[in-house]
Scaffold this motif. Structure first.
Motif, PDB file in Angstrom:
ATOM      1  N   ARG A  23       0.837  -1.092   0.032  1.00 62.25           N
ATOM      2  CA  ARG A  23      -0.006   0.337  -0.425  1.00 62.25           C
ATOM      3  C   ARG A  23       0.881   1.121   0.173  1.00 62.25           C
ATOM      4  N   GLU A  24       0.369   2.233  -0.549  1.00 64.11           N
ATOM      5  CA  GLU A  24       1.123   3.775  -0.155  1.00 64.11           C
ATOM      6  C   GLU A  24       1.146   4.134   1.124  1.00 64.11           C
ATOM      7  N   GLN A  25       0.870   3.707   2.390  1.00 68.13           N
ATOM      8  CA  GLN A  25       0.846   3.782   3.491  1.00 68.13           C
ATOM      9  C   GLN A  25       0.468   2.216   4.099  1.00 68.13           C
ATOM     10  N   PRO A  26       2.036   1.108   4.454  1.00 73.80           N
ATOM     11  CA  PRO A  26       2.000   0.097   4.222  1.00 73.80           C
ATOM     12  C   PRO A  26       1.452   0.584   5.965  1.00 73.80           C
ATOM     13  N   PRO A  27       1.700  -0.737   6.667  1.00 69.23           N
ATOM     14  CA  PRO A  27       1.588  -0.371   8.313  1.00 69.23           C
ATOM     15  C   PRO A  27       3.386  -1.029   8.533  1.00 69.23           C
ATOM     16  N   LEU A  28       3.131  -0.505  10.035  1.00 66.95           N
ATOM     17  CA  LEU A  28       5.087  -0.756   9.871  1.00 66.95           C
ATOM     18  C   LEU A  28       4.762  -1.722  10.941  1.00 66.95           C
ATOM     19  N   LEU A  29       6.059  -2.922  10.195  1.00 65.56           N
ATOM     20  CA  LEU A  29       6.021  -4.214  10.978  1.00 65.56           C
ATOM     21  C   LEU A  29       7.067  -4.678  10.974  1.00 65.56           C
ATOM     22  N   THR A  30       7.333  -4.925  12.075  1.00 65.67           N
ATOM     23  CA  THR A  30       8.755  -5.779  13.284  1.00 65.67           C
ATOM     24  C   THR A  30       8.878  -7.232  12.858  1.00 65.67           C
ATOM     25  N   VAL A  31       9.728  -7.867  12.516  1.00 69.06           N
ATOM     26  CA  VAL A  31      10.002  -9.362  12.097  1.00 69.06           C
ATOM     27  C   VAL A  31      10.603  -9.628  13.546  1.00 69.06           C
ATOM     28  N   VAL A  32      11.052 -10.993  14.597  1.00 69.30           N
ATOM     29  CA  VAL A  32      11.769 -11.471  14.790  1.00 69.30           C
ATOM     30  C   VAL A  32      11.954 -12.454  14.122  1.00 69.30           C
ATOM     31  N   ILE A  33      13.445 -12.814  14.425  1.00 73.35           N
ATOM     32  CA  ILE A  33      13.618 -14.193  13.617  1.00 73.35           C
ATOM     33  C   ILE A  33      14.732 -14.947  14.239  1.00 73.35           C
ATOM     34  N   ASP A  34      15.427 -16.138  13.690  1.00 72.44           N
ATOM     35  CA  ASP A  34      16.121 -17.174  14.955  1.00 72.44           C
ATOM     36  C   ASP A  34      17.635 -16.182  13.645  1.00 72.44           C
ATOM     37  N   GLU A  35      18.422 -16.249  14.682  1.00 74.94           N
ATOM     38  CA  GLU A  35      18.936 -15.614  13.953  1.00 74.94           C
ATOM     39  C   GLU A  35      20.217 -16.310  12.980  1.00 74.94           C
ATOM     40  N   GLY A  36      19.810 -17.995  12.966  1.00 71.95           N
ATOM     41  CA  GLY A  36      20.633 -19.471  11.736  1.00 71.95           C
ATOM     42  C   GLY A  36      19.110 -18.997  11.284  1.00 71.95           C
ATOM     43  N   ALA A  37      17.896 -18.347  10.821  1.00 70.75           N
ATOM     44  CA  ALA A  37      17.230 -18.390  10.427  1.00 70.75           C
ATOM     45  C   ALA A  37      17.769 -18.571   8.465  1.00 70.75           C
ATOM     46  N   PRO A  38      18.463 -16.690   8.344  1.00 71.27           N
ATOM     47  CA  PRO A  38      18.755 -16.693   6.901  1.00 71.27           C
ATOM     48  C   PRO A  38      20.002 -17.493   6.003  1.00 71.27           C
ATOM     49  N   ARG A  39      20.262 -18.336   7.455  1.00 72.36           N
ATOM     50  CA  ARG A  39      21.500 -19.645   6.677  1.00 72.36           C
ATOM     51  C   ARG A  39      21.215 -20.589   6.288  1.00 72.36           C
ATOM     52  N   ARG A  40      19.624 -20.706   6.580  1.00 78.89           N
ATOM     53  CA  ARG A  40      19.885 -21.760   6.825  1.00 78.89           C
ATOM     54  C   ARG A  40      18.866 -22.526   5.170  1.00 78.89           C
ATOM     55  N   PRO A  41      19.482 -23.783   4.253  1.00 81.32           N
ATOM     56  CA  PRO A  41      18.971 -23.913   3.772  1.00 81.32           C
ATOM     57  C   PRO A  41      17.382 -24.573   2.962  1.00 81.32           C
ATOM     58  N   VAL A  42      16.200 -23.661   3.050  1.00 81.16           N
ATOM     59  CA  VAL A  42      15.020 -23.314   3.468  1.00 81.16           C
ATOM     60  C   VAL A  42      14.611 -22.838   1.729  1.00 81.16           C
ATOM     61  N   GLY A  43      13.689 -23.552   1.043  1.00 80.09           N
ATOM     62  CA  GLY A  43      13.696 -23.177  -0.796  1.00 80.09           C
ATOM     63  C   GLY A  43      14.368 -23.118  -1.380  1.00 80.09           C
ATOM     64  N   GLU A  44      14.450 -22.085  -2.474  1.00 79.65           N
ATOM     65  CA  GLU A  44      15.722 -22.037  -2.834  1.00 79.65           C
ATOM     66  C   GLU A  44      16.095 -20.669  -2.641  1.00 79.65           C
ATOM     67  N   PRO A  45      17.324 -20.516  -3.736  1.00 78.66           N
ATOM     68  CA  PRO A  45      18.523 -19.630  -2.779  1.00 78.66           C
ATOM     69  C   PRO A  45      17.279 -17.672  -3.206  1.00 78.66           C
ATOM     70  N   ARG A  46      17.131 -17.864  -3.847  1.00 75.79           N
ATOM     71  CA  ARG A  46      16.111 -16.802  -3.849  1.00 75.79           C
ATOM     72  C   ARG A  46      15.066 -16.281  -2.828  1.00 75.79           C
ATOM     73  N   VAL A  47      14.726 -17.383  -1.689  1.00 74.69           N
ATOM     74  CA  VAL A  47      14.025 -16.809  -0.294  1.00 74.69           C
ATOM     75  C   VAL A  47      14.912 -16.233   0.331  1.00 74.69           C
ATOM     76  N   GLY A  48      16.058 -16.741   0.242  1.00 70.00           N
ATOM     77  CA  GLY A  48      17.129 -15.459   1.280  1.00 70.00           C
ATOM     78  C   GLY A  48      17.432 -14.135   0.631  1.00 70.00           C
ATOM     79  N   VAL A  49      17.265 -13.614  -0.621  1.00 67.04           N
ATOM     80  CA  VAL A  49      17.317 -13.423  -2.082  1.00 67.04           C
ATOM     81  C   VAL A  49      16.348 -12.373  -1.359  1.00 67.04           C
ATOM     82  N   HIS A  50      14.713 -12.219  -1.040  1.00 72.10           N
ATOM     83  CA  HIS A  50      13.662 -12.248  -1.108  1.00 72.10           C
ATOM     84  C   HIS A  50      13.922 -11.282   0.012  1.00 72.10           C
TER      85      HIS A  50
END
Length: 72
Positions: A23-50
């Motif tokens: 949206r033009e004015q999206p809601p503020l969003l804070t996401v807390v993720i496990d520090e290891g999540a970005p390094r886990r091979p889940v799905g395709e590499p494009r998931v991390g890029v996204h």
């Protein structure tokens, strides 16, 4: 295995939820993720890029949760 109609319904719902963030004015969003999540091979590499591409949006904050804090 899911029926085609169930898969299609899930995709429609996900795209509807995602459109809120575009949206033009999206809601503020804070996401807390496990520090290891970005390094886990889940799905395709494009998931991390996204995830990285989302992190530059001004309304979205991503914060890692250190492993030493454990599960809440």
């Amino acid at each position: 295995m899911l029926a085609d109609e169930e898969v299609e319904g899930g995709v429609v719902l996900r795209l509807d939820r995602q459109s809120v963030l575009d949206r033009e004015q999206p809601p503020l969003l804070t996401v807390v993720i496990d520090e290891g999540a970005p390094r886990r091979p889940v799905g395709e590499p494009r998931v991390g890029v996204h995830l990285v591409s989302l992190s530059v949006r001004a309304y979205l904050g991503m914060r890692p949760m250190r492993a030493r804090y454990g599960v809440e």
